[in-house]
Design an enzyme around this catalytic site. Structure first.
Site, PDB file in Angstrom:
ATOM      1  N   GLU B  60       0.817  -1.220   0.000  1.00 17.16           N
ATOM      2  CA  GLU B  60       0.000   0.000   0.000  1.00 17.16           C
ATOM      3  C   GLU B  60       0.844   1.260   0.000  1.00 17.16           C
ATOM      4  O   GLU B  60       0.532   2.231  -0.696  1.00 17.16           O
ATOM      5  CB  GLU B  60      -0.958   0.016   1.214  1.00 17.16           C
ATOM      6  CG  GLU B  60      -2.114  -0.969   1.114  1.00 17.16           C
ATOM      7  CD  GLU B  60      -1.757  -2.372   1.599  1.00 17.16           C
ATOM      8  OE1 GLU B  60      -0.624  -2.564   2.081  1.00 17.16           O
ATOM      9  OE2 GLU B  60      -2.616  -3.271   1.498  1.00 17.16           O
ATOM     10  N   HIS B 129     -10.248  -4.797  10.734  1.00 16.16           N
ATOM     11  CA  HIS B 129     -10.931  -4.604   9.457  1.00 16.16           C
ATOM     12  C   HIS B 129     -12.249  -3.833   9.603  1.00 16.16           C
ATOM     13  O   HIS B 129     -13.084  -3.880   8.710  1.00 16.16           O
ATOM     14  CB  HIS B 129     -11.230  -5.948   8.789  1.00 16.16           C
ATOM     15  CG  HIS B 129     -10.033  -6.590   8.163  1.00 16.16           C
ATOM     16  ND1 HIS B 129      -9.028  -7.150   8.905  1.00 16.16           N
ATOM     17  CD2 HIS B 129      -9.678  -6.760   6.871  1.00 16.16           C
ATOM     18  CE1 HIS B 129      -8.110  -7.651   8.088  1.00 16.16           C
ATOM     19  NE2 HIS B 129      -8.476  -7.424   6.852  1.00 16.16           N
TER      20      HIS B 129
END
Lengths: 320, 325
Positions: B60, B129
């Site tokens: 990322e 998450h």
């Protein structure tokens, strides 16, 4: 190499040296504040690398950036004015010593987070390929940056996608006060390229001509085949990490610094050019005088420029 | 008007903008061959080719920086974060580079880049998450932050975000990808920084965005059965914030409840409450209340997750509190 080009490289190294010596004086007089990292000792790396590029190629680097922007061709006046925090600065006084930019000249900054510019360089390489342009990017960073994840993520992407990026480690031996041997599991830093099946080279970063050759070769490889390269230039900084760090403190001895100064990159190129009769003692003197004048003028320009108006504080946060 | 799911509306926005401008490209994990982890990029690689719909390794920080670097030299990337939880690895590029390059270069760059993907909790995904990171991005000058609640806004705001010359954080929602709604065809733009009244009412203002709009509307329906007319305001863009729409509503209703999915401490709702206090204090008949998630990492067990999250009952209770009933 053409005589003119050799002289130009020497002249640029001299300009950077004298510019920064003046900047250090100005820092002492508190005309310049904040963090200020001098490039003195490392000039051959930036000058050699940029001399091997075309004017429209990109160069991006970290916070030890005065030499890079000058080598890319920016007028010293707005550079000095930026160090002074003046409205006429190259970044309008909003960037400072660590955040010099000159997009017109292809100098893409001036970045303060160690290794933060490496993915940016990779992105510029991506854009060159996307737009099918005939350009390359050189990304300079210190040896301290090679331990960051962004370095490794970038090298993998550049090789995977065949991007025209040259990653240039300016190994000056110390990440601030930490010597390489206390930070790195390996000594031969370009070995890291092997993990990504990338071309690599190690070069004497005190010899501008050797840096030129190795970067020229890498640029050719990047332009022709879209192949990235990792280069380690072994150099040394003669000053402290920043203006607040003494030249030799607990992490290195005076003897070590003096020993390294015998390999001053300016003296190496000057001696070679004198020996090869490219320069004469008289032309060296002329160059010194010319550079002195330019540097004094840049300091005068900075001194006499206005500070940014307070209204400027909200300008350039967002683009229209 | 065609009825589309949220993911189809977003897909349409990207496809139209990629058609319109060859400098727009999509990059991220699984966006190409896999058609997107949540199928938002369904069919785009087939249509635009792997040069413009680019699968990345799981890196990322690296690919966020590639996006920013390419924007520095004229491209207009859409960087998909599989979820915004993973954007935490990329924050150096987003905060230090995307948000600051224009300012610290004295205006030499514009950074037209969209970071988009789902944020917030879904259904039993656990603490790492399920985070709603809206306030993190809202805190940073140089960024714009968008959080659409319905498919039409999703399309219109995403098209505007892609055309904007600044870094835009575009936060979607996993659970909302299947939500359906009418979406105008073709050129349909919702300007950034402009909120919308999602339901008119006179008794209380409920401010919510993203999927919390649906919690707010459920609460408003329940309240209507008791004769209480709640006005539901969706700022749609969190930075810049449409202050005026909030103030106008509170001037009318004199009471305000803010519903946000994030944590209470230093949440976006705290900022909105502050702005209402600053600009509509004389109109308030009760303190502004906030309903947020509880101040804990998200637990896995569904009963606990449900307990942590805002819901219509909690909003109804807060509304009754500001109405002193």
């Amino acid at each position: 190499m053409q005589k003119k080009k050799l002289v130009e490289m020497y002249r640029m190294m001299l300009l950077i040296r004298r510019f920064e010596e003046r900047a250090a004086q100005m820092y002492g007089m508190q005309k310049i504040t904040g963090f200020c990292h001098l490039y003195i000792g490392q000039e051959a790396v930036g000058v050699g690398a940029i001399a091997a590029l075309r004017p429209d190629d990109y160069f991006i680097s970290a916070y030890r950036d005065h030499g890079h922007i000058l080598a890319k061709g920016t007028d010293p006046k707005p550079v000095m004015a930026e160090l002074f925090g003046k409205a006429t600065g190259i970044s309008k006084g909003k960037g400072g010593s660590m955040h010099l930019f000159d997009v017109e000249k292809g100098y893409m900054g001036g970045h303060g987070i160690v290794a933060g510019q490496i993915p940016l360089a990779t992105g510029m390489g991506f854009a060159i390929k996307y737009k099918k342009e005939d350009k390359v990017v050189v990304c300079s960073f210190g040896e301290g940056a090679v331990h960051q994840g962004s370095f490794h993520e970038s090298l993998n992407l550049a090789k995977l996608w065949k991007l025209p990026v040259i990653y240039l480690i300016e190994n000056n031996r110390y990440g601030m006060g930490t010597p390489l041997e206390r930070a790195s599991a390996i000594w031969d830093l370009s070995q890291k390229a092997e993990s990504y099946d990338m071309a690599r080279a190690t070069v004497d970063g005190m010899d501008v001509l050797k840096v030129y050759d190795v970067v020229a070769e890498a640029a050719d490889r990047a332009r022709k085949n879209g192949e990235p390269t990792l280069i380690e230039a072994r150099t040394y900084r003669f000053r402290g990490h920043s203006m607040s760090d003494p030249v030799h403190s607990h992490y290195r001895t005076k003897e070590e610094v003096e020993e390294q100064k015998k390999k001053d990159p300016l003296i190496i190129i000057k001696d070679k050019l004198l020996k090869d009769k490219v320069l004469t003692p008289a032309t060296v003197k002329e160059l010194e005088a010319e550079i002195k004048k330019i540097v004094l003028e840049s300091a005068d320009f900075a001194e006499n420029s206005p500070v940014p108006p307070l209204e400027a504080v909200y300008e350039d946060v967002y683009a229209p | 008007m065609p009825v589309l799911t949220f993911r189809e509306a977003l897909n349409q926005a990207m496809a139209e903008e990629m058609e319109r401008d060859p400098n727009v490209y999509l990059m991220g994990e699984e966006v190409g061959y896999y058609n997107g982890a949540y199928k938002v990029s369904q069919g785009l690689m087939e249509r635009f080719g792997p040069e413009r719909v680019i699968d990345t390794p799981i890196a990322e920080l690296g690919f966020a920086g590639v996006g920013v670097g390419s924007a520095m030299v004229g491209l207009r990337p859409i960087i998909e974060m599989m979820t915004f939880n993973f954007s935490i690895l990329a924050l150096d590029q987003i905060f230090n580079n995307a948000a600051k390059l224009r300012y610290m270069s004295g205006g030499q760059f514009q950074i037209p880049i969209v970071f988009r993907g789902p944020g917030g909790a879904a259904h039993g995904l656990g603490a790492q998450h399920s985070q709603c990171l809206d306030p993190w991005f809202c805190n940073v000058p140089g960024l714009k932050v968008v959080a659409p609640s319905v498919p039409a806004d999703g399309k219109g705001l995403l098209k505007s975000a892609i055309r904007d010359n600044n870094p835009v954080i575009f936060i979607e929602s996993e659970v909302a990808y299947g939500f359906k709604g009418e979406v105008p065809e073709g050129e349909f733009l919702v300007p950034l920084g402009v909120g919308e009244v999602k339901r008119e009412g006179k008794d209380v203002t409920i401010v919510a965005w993203s999927k919390m709009i649906h919690v707010a509307l459920d609460a408003a329906n329940a309240l209507a059965e008791e004769g209480i007319q709640a006005e539901v305001i969706d700022p749609r863009t969190l930075r810049p914030l449409d202050e005026q729409i909030l103030i106008t509503s509170v001037e009318k209703t004199n009471r305000c409840v803010i519903v946000e999915e994030g944590w209470p401490y230093a949440g976006v709702g705290a900022e909105i409450a502050h702005r209402i206090n600053m600009h509509a204090f004389d109109h308030l008949d009760a303190p502004v209340l906030r309903i947020s998630s509880k101040d804990v990492p998200m637990p896995y067990a569904l009963n606990l997750e449900k307990d942590v999250m805002p819901n219509a009952q909690k909003v109804v209770a807060a509304v009754k509190k500001v109405l002193y009933i």
